[in-house]
Enzyme design. Structure first.
Site, PDB file in Angstrom:
ATOM      1  N   CYS A  97       0.838  -1.215   0.000  1.00  0.00           N
ATOM      2  CA  CYS A  97       0.000   0.000   0.000  1.00  0.00           C
ATOM      3  C   CYS A  97       0.867   1.256   0.000  1.00  0.00           C
ATOM      4  O   CYS A  97       0.518   2.255  -0.651  1.00  0.00           O
ATOM      5  CB  CYS A  97      -0.915   0.026   1.224  1.00  0.00           C
ATOM      6  SG  CYS A  97      -2.031  -1.382   1.296  1.00  0.00           S
ATOM      7  N   ARG A 149      -7.897  -4.661  -2.969  1.00  0.00           N
ATOM      8  CA  ARG A 149      -7.532  -3.468  -3.754  1.00  0.00           C
ATOM      9  C   ARG A 149      -8.581  -3.279  -4.858  1.00  0.00           C
ATOM     10  O   ARG A 149      -8.447  -3.829  -5.945  1.00  0.00           O
ATOM     11  CB  ARG A 149      -6.130  -3.636  -4.359  1.00  0.00           C
ATOM     12  CG  ARG A 149      -5.065  -3.813  -3.323  1.00  0.00           C
ATOM     13  CD  ARG A 149      -3.680  -3.964  -3.874  1.00  0.00           C
ATOM     14  NE  ARG A 149      -2.816  -4.503  -2.833  1.00  0.00           N
ATOM     15  CZ  ARG A 149      -2.307  -3.803  -1.827  1.00  0.00           C
ATOM     16  NH1 ARG A 149      -2.529  -2.516  -1.747  1.00  0.00           N
ATOM     17  NH2 ARG A 149      -1.567  -4.383  -0.900  1.00  0.00           N
TER      18      ARG A 149
HETATM   19  C1  BEZ Z   1       0.603  -4.619   1.842  1.00  0.00           C
HETATM   20  O1  BEZ Z   1       1.810  -4.814   1.855  1.00  0.00           O
HETATM   21  O2  BEZ Z   1       0.121  -3.532   1.520  1.00  0.00           O
HETATM   22  C2  BEZ Z   1      -0.301  -5.751   2.225  1.00  0.00           C
HETATM   23  C3  BEZ Z   1       0.053  -7.011   1.848  1.00  0.00           C
HETATM   24  C4  BEZ Z   1      -0.753  -8.077   2.229  1.00  0.00           C
HETATM   25  C5  BEZ Z   1      -1.898  -7.838   2.967  1.00  0.00           C
HETATM   26  C6  BEZ Z   1      -2.254  -6.542   3.303  1.00  0.00           C
HETATM   27  C7  BEZ Z   1      -1.455  -5.484   2.938  1.00  0.00           C
END
Ligand code: BEZ
Length: 234
Positions: free
Chosen positions: A51, A134
């Protein structure tokens, strides 16, 4: 407002309306952005690595989206204080692929109650019950949902593709054309199908200037980049 976790708004639907607290103050969605395109997108959580790379990329491209008359609006199932702390960290500390001191100035929604995430089908229980996947909703200036993308939590989005989709939708509306596989601005576009036998016959016999017909139902024509830029940029 619908709150069934399985409900997913569809392309062609009115974008569900809501009021929300954001990092830029309270918003009335989509009314506050009437007359503009909106990209409403969710991310799983603040202070997470994928993110963070997405926000720094989107933040860095905000001016390009604004030039295309598009408002970005983010959302996660986190509170506004967490959003603020995370956005400040991104601006003050993160240097990712040469992008640094990136200030995020689009609103990021506080959806701790999950109301909006549920309404927009951003919660996919097979992936998580408490974090949004997402999701990306492209909403036109009339408040209609025009494109929807969903990515899993571990896969960062392609922001060039989001830009391509936005330019594509604006090109479709402005020039009344369709766009072929892998279209990029400047590539040939697809002309609308002939609606009558007579027009099909005409098309089969005489091609308009610059038009290329692969068969009577598949014809393309040039649409130069300059024409697109002149017509869809603010
Ligand atoms: C992230 O790195 O943004 C992420 C990865 C897996 C689950 C939730 C967030």
């Amino acid at each position: 407002m619908e709150n069934d976790i399985t409900a997913i708004p569809r392309i062609g639907d009115d974008a569900p309306a809501f009021k929300a607290i954001t990092t830029e103050g309270e918003i009335n969605f989509p009314d506050d952005f009437q007359g503009r395109w909106i990209i409403l997108f969710s991310h799983p959580a603040d202070f997470t690595p994928v993110c963070t790379t997405e926000f720094i990329t989107f933040g860095n491209m905000t001016a390009e989206f604004e030039k295309m008359n598009c408002q970005l609006v983010g959302l996660s199932i986190d509170g506004v204080s967490s959003h603020i702390a995370w956005l400040r960290t991104i601006e003050e500390k993160i240097n990712y692929k040469g992008m640094k001191n990136v200030k995020i100035h689009f609103p990021v929604i506080d959806d701790v109650g999950m109301k909006i995430a549920k309404t927009y089908g951003m919660l996919h229980p097979g992936e998580s019950n408490t974090k949004a996947v997402r999701a990306v909703f492209f909403i036109d200036p009339e408040g209609i949902i025009r494109t929807i993308l969903y990515y899993p939590m571990a896969l960062g989005r392609n922001f060039d593709e989001m830009k391509r989709i936005l330019i594509g939708l604006q090109t479709i509306d402005r020039f009344k054309v369709a766009l072929p596989a892998d279209w990029k601005p400047g590539d040939d576009v697809i002309t609308t199908s002939p609606g009558t036998m007579e027009k099909a016959e005409q098309r089969a016999n005489e091609e308009e200037a610059g038009m290329k017909c692969y068969d009577w139902f598949l014809c393309t024509k040039p649409l130069p980049l300059e024409k697109i830029e002149k017509n869809i940029r603010r």
